[in-house]
Design an enzyme around this catalytic site. Structure first.
Site, PDB file in Angstrom:
ATOM      1  N   ASP A 168      -3.015   2.086  -3.505  1.00 40.63           N
ATOM      2  CA  ASP A 168      -2.996   2.933  -4.699  1.00 40.63           C
ATOM      3  C   ASP A 168      -4.160   3.916  -4.644  1.00 40.63           C
ATOM      4  OD1 ASP A 168      -3.113   3.992  -7.327  1.00 40.63           O
ATOM      5  OD2 ASP A 168      -2.119   2.206  -8.110  1.00 40.63           O
ATOM      6  N   HIS A 199       0.417   4.391  -5.296  1.00 36.38           N
ATOM      7  CA  HIS A 199       0.621   4.510  -6.733  1.00 36.38           C
ATOM      8  C   HIS A 199       2.032   5.020  -7.025  1.00 36.38           C
ATOM      9  CE1 HIS A 199      -0.918   4.858 -10.833  1.00 36.38           C
ATOM     10  NE2 HIS A 199      -0.267   6.005 -10.932  1.00 36.38           N
TER      11      HIS A 199
END
Length: 230
Positions: A168, A199
Site C-alpha cells: 500500500d 492500495h
C-alpha cells in the site's frame, strides 16, 4: 436507489440509499473514499442492496463542497481529492457517520442491526466507527492513518474486519507493522493481509485493481456481514 437528505445537528447533508427487494433488512453504512459519493460508491451500495442490505453512503465532504463526485482517472481529480482530504475534519466526519447510522436504523426498511464498511479514507473511518460508535460490526478496506489511532483499540467491543495490502503506497511498512502489533491479537479484530497488493486493490476499474484479491476480500466481507448482521 435514491439521494436523500440526512438531518444533523449542524445541518442536513445528502446520502445515497439503495434498498433490497425484501425489507426490513440489515443496514450497512458505506463510507466513501476521498472522491466523494461517486459512481464507485453508488455501485457498491447497489451491490450490497442486491445482497440484502439497506445501504447508505453519506456525503462526508458536505461542509467543504457538497455533493462531490469525482473519479481517480485524472491528475486534476486526484489533486482535488487530496485537497479535500487535507481539509477534512475526521472527528466531524465520525459524528456525521454516527448521525447517519442513527438515521439508517430509524428507516422503516432497516431492521435493528446495522454495521459499516469503508474504503481508503472510509477504511480509517470504519475503524473509528468501531472505536467510537455502537455499530454492530465494521469493515475497513486499506484504511489510511489507522496506525496513529491504535490507542483507541481498547474501545472496540464489536467485531471489526480489516483488509491490509502489503504494498500500500499510502500505508508504509512501519505503519502496517504498528497496526499488526497493536490490533491483530485483539479479541474483536480480524486482519487479513494481501501480499503484493497496492492500495485500492478492490476498486473495480482502478489502477491497482486485482480481481483475485478483490474477490477474496469481498467474499470475506460478505461472510463477515452475514455472520454479524443476521
Amino acid at each position: 436507489m435514491a439521494d436523500i437528505k440526512v438531518p444533523g445537528p449542524d445541518g442536513q447533508f445528502s446520502a445515497y440509499v439503495a434498498e433490497p427487494k425484501a425489507t426490513p433488512a440489515p443496514g450497512l453504512l458505506v463510507i466513501q473514499e476521498i472522491f466523494g459519493v461517486n459512481q464507485v460508491m453508488r455501485d457498491l451500495c447497489d451491490q450490497f442492496a442486491a445482497r440484502g442490505y439497506v445501504a447508505i453512503c453519506p456525503d462526508l465532504f458536505w461542509r467543504l463542497e457538497p455533493d462531490v463526485q469525482i473519479t481517480d482517472k485524472t491528475d486534476a481529480e486526484w489533486q482535488k481529492a487530496f485537497d479535500l482530504m487535507g481539509r477534512f475534519d475526521v472527528d466531524q466526519g465520525v459524528e456525521d457517520l454516527k448521525t447517519t447510522l442513527h438515521h439508517l436504523r430509524g428507516m422503516e426498511s432497516c431492521s435493528a442491526l446495522a454495521g459499516s464498511v469503508g474504503y481508503c479514507l472510509g477504511g480509517k473511518l470504519a475503524y473509528l466507527m468501531a472505536t467510537r460508535s455502537d455499530a454492530d460490526c465494521n469493515v475497513a478496506y486499506y484504511g489510511v492513518g489507522i496506525d496513529q489511532l491504535v490507542g483507541e483499540a481498547s474501545n472496540i467491543n464489536r467485531p471489526l474486519l480489516m483488509h491490509m495490502a502489503t504494498e500500500d503506497r499510502f500505508v508504509p511498512k512501519d505503519a502496517q507493522q504498528t497496526m499488526l502489533d497493536n490490533l491483530q491479537d485483539h479479541p474483536f479484530v480480524t486482519i487479513y493481509v494481501y501480499e503484493g497488493n497496492d492500495h485500492a486493490f478492490a476498486r473495480e476499474g482502478g489502477e491497482h485493481y486485482d480481481p483475485q484479491a478483490a474477490e477474496l476480500a469481498n467474499k470475506r466481507t460478505l461472510d463477515f456481514l452475514r455472520q454479524h448482521l443476521t
